[in-house]
Design a protein around this motif. Structure first.
Motif, PDB file in Angstrom:
ATOM      1  N   GLN A  32       0.213  -3.534   0.308  1.00 37.71           N
ATOM      2  CA  GLN A  32       0.289  -3.727   1.734  1.00 37.71           C
ATOM      3  C   GLN A  32       1.465  -4.634   2.077  1.00 37.71           C
ATOM      4  OE1 GLN A  32      -2.621  -1.151   1.795  1.00 37.71           O
ATOM      5  NE2 GLN A  32      -1.713  -1.935   3.651  1.00 37.71           N
ATOM      6  N   SER A  67      -8.095  -1.289   9.796  1.00 39.80           N
ATOM      7  CA  SER A  67      -8.818  -0.505   8.797  1.00 39.80           C
ATOM      8  C   SER A  67     -10.226  -1.062   8.656  1.00 39.80           C
ATOM      9  CB  SER A  67      -8.099  -0.555   7.447  1.00 39.80           C
ATOM     10  OG  SER A  67      -6.825   0.042   7.533  1.00 39.80           O
ATOM     11  N   TRP A 255      -2.041  -2.334   8.190  1.00 33.11           N
ATOM     12  CA  TRP A 255      -3.465  -1.991   8.044  1.00 33.11           C
ATOM     13  C   TRP A 255      -3.941  -1.095   9.186  1.00 33.11           C
ATOM     14  CZ3 TRP A 255      -6.095  -3.679   3.712  1.00 33.11           C
ATOM     15  CH2 TRP A 255      -5.460  -4.668   2.951  1.00 33.11           C
ATOM     16  N   LEU A 260     -10.767   0.945   4.310  1.00 29.10           N
ATOM     17  CA  LEU A 260     -10.613  -0.098   3.312  1.00 29.10           C
ATOM     18  C   LEU A 260     -11.246   0.352   2.004  1.00 29.10           C
ATOM     19  CD1 LEU A 260     -11.495  -3.308   5.358  1.00 29.10           C
ATOM     20  CD2 LEU A 260      -9.245  -2.611   4.561  1.00 29.10           C
ATOM     21  N   ARG A 300      -5.369  -0.225   2.048  1.00 28.42           N
ATOM     22  CA  ARG A 300      -5.650   0.763   3.084  1.00 28.42           C
ATOM     23  C   ARG A 300      -5.475   2.171   2.536  1.00 28.42           C
ATOM     24  NH1 ARG A 300      -2.442   3.973   5.896  1.00 28.42           N
ATOM     25  NH2 ARG A 300      -3.098   4.737   7.962  1.00 28.42           N
TER      26      ARG A 300
END
Length: 748
Positions: A32, A67, A255, A260, A300
């Motif tokens: 991320q 998310s 995100w 998740l 994500r």
């Protein structure tokens, strides 16, 4: 010559198949986008059923932007009460505030928090809690490992203080309640933890009011969040004896609108409470203390529905199914065990009467209609578990009478499957019923595994996400069904070909089974793959005739070792966050922290063996085989003599089951010898260091510490206000460094 080299060929073929299965992996989610700040907002007891646009508009909007996932809040105690949940969050590992087993209710949240100065706080019980988790609990958790990985942490509220307290009890910056404008507070440290309240009870009105109050606090946090920040919202614990799945939301750069997931679950849309700590550090681009954390950083995954209501319905529905599964699974297996025992007792006189005696004094054979009824009941009993998996295609858990609807669905599927088996071609032959049942059972489990094991997750014959042990792949029951189905089916087909081709048939079918079991993106059970490999090689070696000799057992052992080495080598070559369970386990052994992992694996397996009615059923079945089927009137010896490939399949099942069971028992037997992380030699004292527990004099900041809008010049956004006093009396370490005055330093 073929008979001599068949075991070696079987070992090589199955090992190669396992290596191919391990090497083929679908692409995983990438790292991320890093941020400068992370804010963790915890609400004990918050579930997805509490989230709606009217009562919780702020949380609804954050979930729509970010998310979402279902959070399993397992800690070192069951149930996970609020204080244990907050402590587990700060430890990144299964932790508990007090020692003890499961209880029917959560005690009041009573944690002593002292304010020695106007900036931070101190938890006087923290040292005892750290000692408890390190020395008396098996998980190797160190409370405070998360705040100890950054130079400064903000805590708002008593629950946040528990999560943000360093191992020696110091909370860097603490506010008992959330200020009206928390912008300056949240920008003072790179990590902030906020206790936004608790949502508890069963009354809908009370829960709605508590969720609304938590949402108002979240609104203040989001309005004052620092730039380039990630906000994690989590229902950090249960509030009573009923375990549930809770809310998890990640709102920040990178995100947007996804699911998740975490390598620790291997299931899209699911993550654990222990994953939040490594997620926060990964977002800050800081190294995580891998020796102390049991979780993995979440990431994500795309594919979430655009409609948030439809997206939220998935984790809420999973929570309802998991709750219903816990109520019904015990009754289902108890009834199945009782029915099987009654069938065992009823079959004995039929077997004795079925044997033909010479002379007029022999017993009259049993009526054909009675034999047909008994045979049908035995077929139905053998199909009970795979049909229970198929019954989960019906959403029975959404009904007000979930148990009744599941029973109706399972009986309907069982009747259809039994009729299908009896109508199968070749059913009238001697081995016809066994072959048809094995094919159906193996096909059901294999199809479920290939399609993502959706029927086993929270299924009556599967595993529950509330247990916190397995979230994807094959469960214990599914593994047993697949092993028996694959080997019996392979034995039946091998019996129908020429003797020279029997080992190839067994290896071919067994190799497919090993790939299904061992692939980390299918069955994800390395131990099961090793056990099935040994069973396949035993069956292949014996399929041409003969018994289980030392040479054949040796070949099976070597095959299991070859598969294990293949799994280990290929898995260890991957990045740490992409390794399967075997690779992560071997990594912890290499780091000297394998004891807790060994205990977790062994405890899960042995708990399943000790508490499941199927264990009693397996023992009774073994007694039945020994005292009835292997007697001169039982017929099993005659069947083995006529059909050596079926005898080979039975031997392979026994060996595979024994290996899987012995591995579980031996793992737990050595789990008490917990491998502790190596103790580092004491480092020379630093001039700026202060005693661990007491406040320290504040050193005058140097030129490099001059603040710029409340922050220093570090690229990660560390605050210049992170002084020795704010950091618990220690000099400011470099990013990721552990403070020398803490127990974490002694552990590492």
């Amino acid at each position: 010559m073929l008979r001599r080299v068949a075991p070696a060929l079987a070992a090589l073929a199955v090992a190669a198949a396992c290596a191919v299965a391990l090497a083929v992996r679908p692409p995983a989610g990438g790292p991320q986008e890093p941020v400068d700040y992370v804010v963790v907002v915890g609400v004990a007891g918050l579930r997805w059923e509490d989230v709606d646009p009217q009562s919780t508009p702020t949380l609804w909007a954050a979930a729509e932007r970010g998310s979402i996932g279902a959070l399993s809040v397992r800690s070192a105690r069951q149930p996970t009460c609020p204080v244990d949940g907050w402590l587990t969050l700060g430890a990144g590992n299964y932790a508990a505030w007090r020692q003890g087993g499961a209880s029917d209710r959560c005690p009041p949240f009573a944690v002593s928090i002292r304010r020695p100065d106007a900036t931070g706080a101190h938890l006087p019980d923290q040292r005892a809690v750290v000692s408890l988790n390190k020395e008396k609990l098996p998980w190797g958790a160190v409370p405070g490992a998360l705040p100890e990985s950054v130079r400064c942490t903000v805590a708002v509220g008593p629950g946040a203080a528990v999560a943000a307290a360093r191992p020696f009890g110091r909370v860097d910056r603490y506010e008992p309640t959330l200020p009206t404008d928390p912008a300056r507070l949240l920008a003072s440290c790179v990590l902030s933890i906020v206790d936004a309240g608790t949502v508890s009870g069963d009354d809908p009105g009370t829960r709605r009011a508590q969720a609304r109050a938590a949402d108002r606090r979240l609104a203040r946090v989001l309005a004052a969040r620092p730039p380039s920040s990630l906000v994690l919202v989590a229902g950090v614990s249960d509030t009573d004896a009923a375990s549930r799945l809770h809310v998890a939301v990640a709102d920040g750069p990178g995100w947007q609108r996804g699911w998740l997931t975490s390598p620790s679950t291997g299931r899209v849309g699911y993550l654990q409470l222990i994953d939040l700590a490594p997620t926060a550090l990964a977002a800050l681009a800081k190294p995580a203390p891998q020796r102390l954390f049991a979780g993995q950083a979440a990431h994500r995954v795309s594919g979430r529905p655009d409609d948030l209501r439809a997206a939220i319905a998935a984790p809420a529905d999973a929570d309802r199914e998991a709750r219903a599964q816990r109520r019904i699974a015990g009754s289902f297996f108890a009834v199945l065990t009782a029915a099987q025992v009654l069938l065992f007792l009823a079959v004995v006189p039929l077997l004795r009467r079925a044997r033909r005696h010479a002379g007029p004094g022999g017993a009259a054979p049993a009526p054909r209609r009675l034999l047909a009824v008994a045979e049908t009941l035995l077929v139905a009993a053998a199909l009970a578990i795979p049909t229970a998996l198929v019954a989960d295609l019906v959403p029975w858990w959404r009904s007000g009478r979930a148990g009744l609807l599941f029973t109706a669905a399972a009986l309907a599927v069982l009747a259809a499957a039994t009729a299908l088996v009896r109508a199968a071609p070749g059913y009238r032959r001697t081995l016809g019923p066994v072959a048809a049942v094995a094919a159906f059972a193996a096909a059901v489990v294999a199809a479920d595994v290939v399609t993502g094991a959706q029927l086993q997750l929270n299924g009556v014959a599967g595993y529950s996400a509330l247990e916190g042990r397995r979230y994807a792949g094959l469960g214990t029951v599914g593994l047993g069904v697949l092993i028996a189905g694959v080997l019996l089916g392979a034995g039946y087909l091998a019996q129908r070909v020429r003797r020279a081709w029997r080992p190839a048939v067994v290896v071919g079918i067994g190799g497919v089974g090993v790939m299904l079991v061992g692939s980390p993106y299918l069955g994800a059970d390395a131990v099961g793959a090793v056990a099935l490999t040994a069973g396949v090689c035993i069956a292949a070696a014996m399929s041409t005739g003969g018994w289980l000799t030392l040479a054949r057992l040796t070949w099976a052992t070597l095959a299991g070792l070859a598969v294990t080495v293949g799994f280990a080598v290929l898995d260890l070559r991957r990045a740490p966050e992409q390794r399967g369970s075997l690779g992560r386990f071997l990594s912890t052994l290499g780091e000297g922290t394998g004891g807790p992992a060994v205990h977790r694996t062994g405890a899960a397996n042995v708990t399943t063996l000790a508490t499941s009615p199927l264990t009693l059923l397996a023992l009774l079945a073994a007694v039945f085989v020994w005292l009835a089927l292997l007697r001169h009137w039982g017929g099993l010896k005659r069947l083995y003599g006529i059909y050596p490939a079926m005898r080979a399949a039975a031997a392979g099942i026994a060996v595979a089951t024994l290996i899987a069971g012995v591995v579980a028992l031996r793992v737990l037997d050595h789990a008490a010898d917990r491998t502790r992380p190596p103790v580092a030699p004491p480092s020379p004292p630093r001039p700026a260091a202060a005693p661990a527990a007491g406040p320290a004099p504040v050193s005058p900041p140097g030129p490099a510490a001059a603040p710029a809008a409340g922050r220093d010049t570090a690229p990660t956004g560390e605050s210049a206000a992170e002084s020795p006093a704010a950091a618990g009396g220690a000099s400011s370490p470099t990013p990721g460094e552990v403070l020398p005055s803490s127990p974490v330093d002694r552990v590492i």
